[in-house]
Scaffold this active site. Structure first.
Site, PDB file in Angstrom:
ATOM      1  N   TYR A 156     -73.854  24.710  -1.200  1.00 13.34           N
ATOM      2  CA  TYR A 156     -73.359  23.689  -2.128  1.00 13.34           C
ATOM      3  C   TYR A 156     -74.021  23.813  -3.502  1.00 13.34           C
ATOM      4  CZ  TYR A 156     -72.144  18.877  -3.624  1.00 13.34           C
ATOM      5  OH  TYR A 156     -71.674  17.772  -4.296  1.00 13.34           O
ATOM      6  N   LYS A 160     -72.284  24.607  -7.073  1.00 12.54           N
ATOM      7  CA  LYS A 160     -72.370  23.663  -8.183  1.00 12.54           C
ATOM      8  C   LYS A 160     -73.077  24.280  -9.402  1.00 12.54           C
ATOM      9  CE  LYS A 160     -70.160  20.246  -6.275  1.00 12.54           C
ATOM     10  NZ  LYS A 160     -68.842  19.841  -6.799  1.00 12.54           N
TER      11      LYS A 160
HETATM   12  P1  NAP Z   1     -65.301  12.800  -0.806  1.00 11.91           P
HETATM   13  O1  NAP Z   1     -65.294  11.311  -0.717  1.00 11.91           O
HETATM   14  O2  NAP Z   1     -65.601  13.575   0.418  1.00 11.91           O
HETATM   15  O3  NAP Z   1     -63.875  13.247  -1.395  1.00 11.91           O
HETATM   16  C1  NAP Z   1     -63.577  14.603  -1.552  1.00 11.91           C
HETATM   17  C2  NAP Z   1     -62.158  14.770  -2.014  1.00 11.91           C
HETATM   18  O4  NAP Z   1     -61.889  16.166  -2.151  1.00 11.91           O
HETATM   19  C3  NAP Z   1     -61.133  14.206  -1.046  1.00 11.91           C
HETATM   20  O5  NAP Z   1     -60.114  13.579  -1.783  1.00 11.91           O
HETATM   21  C4  NAP Z   1     -60.583  15.472  -0.365  1.00 11.91           C
HETATM   22  O6  NAP Z   1     -59.234  15.326   0.013  1.00 11.91           O
HETATM   23  C5  NAP Z   1     -60.664  16.479  -1.491  1.00 11.91           C
HETATM   24  N1  NAP Z   1     -60.672  17.869  -1.038  1.00 11.91           N
HETATM   25  C6  NAP Z   1     -61.553  18.473  -0.217  1.00 11.91           C
HETATM   26  N2  NAP Z   1     -61.229  19.773  -0.064  1.00 11.91           N
HETATM   27  C7  NAP Z   1     -60.116  19.982  -0.823  1.00 11.91           C
HETATM   28  C8  NAP Z   1     -59.311  21.120  -1.082  1.00 11.91           C
HETATM   29  N3  NAP Z   1     -59.568  22.295  -0.531  1.00 11.91           N
HETATM   30  N4  NAP Z   1     -58.240  20.980  -1.903  1.00 11.91           N
HETATM   31  C9  NAP Z   1     -57.960  19.779  -2.477  1.00 11.91           C
HETATM   32  N5  NAP Z   1     -58.687  18.666  -2.259  1.00 11.91           N
HETATM   33  C10 NAP Z   1     -59.750  18.776  -1.435  1.00 11.91           C
HETATM   34  O7  NAP Z   1     -66.324  13.315  -1.899  1.00 11.91           O
HETATM   35  P2  NAP Z   1     -66.903  12.631  -3.236  1.00 11.91           P
HETATM   36  O8  NAP Z   1     -68.265  12.154  -2.929  1.00 11.91           O
HETATM   37  O9  NAP Z   1     -65.909  11.716  -3.837  1.00 11.91           O
HETATM   38  O10 NAP Z   1     -67.083  13.950  -4.146  1.00 11.91           O
HETATM   39  C11 NAP Z   1     -66.218  14.285  -5.204  1.00 11.91           C
HETATM   40  C12 NAP Z   1     -66.851  15.403  -6.012  1.00 11.91           C
HETATM   41  O11 NAP Z   1     -68.098  14.961  -6.526  1.00 11.91           O
HETATM   42  C13 NAP Z   1     -67.147  16.673  -5.200  1.00 11.91           C
HETATM   43  O12 NAP Z   1     -66.935  17.820  -5.997  1.00 11.91           O
HETATM   44  C14 NAP Z   1     -68.613  16.516  -4.893  1.00 11.91           C
HETATM   45  O13 NAP Z   1     -69.217  17.756  -4.635  1.00 11.91           O
HETATM   46  C15 NAP Z   1     -69.112  15.881  -6.168  1.00 11.91           C
HETATM   47  N6  NAP Z   1     -70.381  15.191  -6.029  1.00 11.91           N
HETATM   48  C16 NAP Z   1     -70.525  14.140  -5.190  1.00 11.91           C
HETATM   49  C17 NAP Z   1     -71.758  13.507  -5.095  1.00 11.91           C
HETATM   50  C18 NAP Z   1     -71.999  12.330  -4.204  1.00 11.91           C
HETATM   51  O14 NAP Z   1     -73.167  11.900  -4.116  1.00 11.91           O
HETATM   52  N7  NAP Z   1     -71.007  11.771  -3.548  1.00 11.91           N
HETATM   53  C19 NAP Z   1     -72.838  13.984  -5.845  1.00 11.91           C
HETATM   54  C20 NAP Z   1     -72.663  15.080  -6.685  1.00 11.91           C
HETATM   55  C21 NAP Z   1     -71.426  15.663  -6.782  1.00 11.91           C
HETATM   56  P3  NAP Z   1     -58.713  15.394   1.540  1.00 11.91           P
HETATM   57  O15 NAP Z   1     -59.576  14.489   2.331  1.00 11.91           O
HETATM   58  O16 NAP Z   1     -57.297  15.013   1.464  1.00 11.91           O
HETATM   59  O17 NAP Z   1     -58.913  16.795   2.001  1.00 11.91           O
END
Ligand code: NAP
Length: 248
Positions: A156, A160
């Protein structure tokens, strides 16, 4: 007050979490939204209705961004429906955590495919649309672990960190055509992705956050809104941390 009236935004991975908050925030500023999702069609369709109630247009498009063809179809569909794409938010992401010595090759590959190549695929296809328009904004969701590293997240954090390098290279390539490219690096944000972590891990993380709280999806969406609005027109190739001071 600046707004996004008449602009078209594509948000990948918008069925829940940070992507959903971004879609709602930008719709609230007047943009029409393309909601990409991979598997959660019901959540995506519900979000379309929620966004339409704000008085703007919305369309849900199923696509796996890790597929070059899938990303191409997503961008083509957005252009077919709205005629242009002003802002692309590369948000789709997954985790498959594990310590290096136990990490399976397929878990490394999968995270790179979705988190890094997925962003490349969408940028690759949207760039020709934005080059023709001679304007556009690309916003990539990275993570503070791409800057600082994190034990258990070799795959990851590599993806990133790759997003940050890609952001800067693409920013340099597209700047002369009035296209800005920036990244947002969230810290610990309360979503499904972080819900699965143990209470002990959450407690340890919280101790390292100077602002003494976890972030919300809206905290991230607010910064994406700034990068989408003309307020940020003279900013490109940058990474903005949204992490309560976790990584300085
Ligand atoms: P999340 O709740 O798990 O949501 C992830 C989203 O990505 C879901 O809508 C999922 O859709 C979609 N997705 C996954 N694989 C995909 C693919 N191959 N094609 C298209 N859509 C896909 O995650 P989140 O926490 O909101 O994270 C969003 C972003 O922020 C990510 O890039 C994550 O790495 C980044 N981020 C998050 C955090 C944190 O603390 N939460 C911190 C740093 C960065 P489906 O379920 O329909 O597959």
């Amino acid at each position: 007050m600046e707004d996004l009236k008449g602009k078209t935004v594509v948000v990948t991975g918008a069925s829940r979490g940070i992507g959903k908050a971004i879609a709602l925030k930008l719709a609230g500023l007047g943009a029409n939204i393309v909601i990409n999702y991979r598997s959660e069609s019901k959540s995506a369709e519900d979000l379309v209705e929620e966004i339409k109630a704000l008085g703007v247009k919305a369309e849900a498009v199923q696509a796996d961004v890790s597929s070059f063809e899938g990303a191409k179809n997503l961008i083509e569909k957005a252009v077919e429906v709205f005629g242009r794409i002003d802002i692309l938010v590369n948000n789709a992401g997954i985790t498959k955590d594990g310590l290096l010595l136990r990490m399976k090759e397929e878990d490394f590959d999968k995270v790179i495919e979705v988190n890094l190549k997925g962003a490349f695929n969408c940028i690759r296809h949207v760039s020709s649309v934005m080059l023709k328009q001679k304007c556009g904004k690309i916003i990539n969701i990275s993570s503070v672990v791409g800057i600082a590293g994190n034990a258990g997240q070799v795959n990851y954090s590599a993806a990133k960190a790759g997003i940050i390098g890609m952001t800067k290279s693409v920013a340099r390539e597209l700047a002369s055509r009035n296209i800005t490219v920036n990244a947002v690096a969230p810290g610990f944000i309360k979503t499904n992705m972080t819900e699965v972590l143990s209470d002990k891990a959450k407690e340890t993380t919280l101790k390292g956050i100077p602002l003494k709280r976890f972030g919300t999806a809206e905290d991230v969406a607010n910064v994406v809104a700034f990068l989408s609005l003309p307020y940020s027109d003279y900013i490109t190739g940058h990474v903005i941390n949204v992490d309560g001071g976790m990584v300085m």
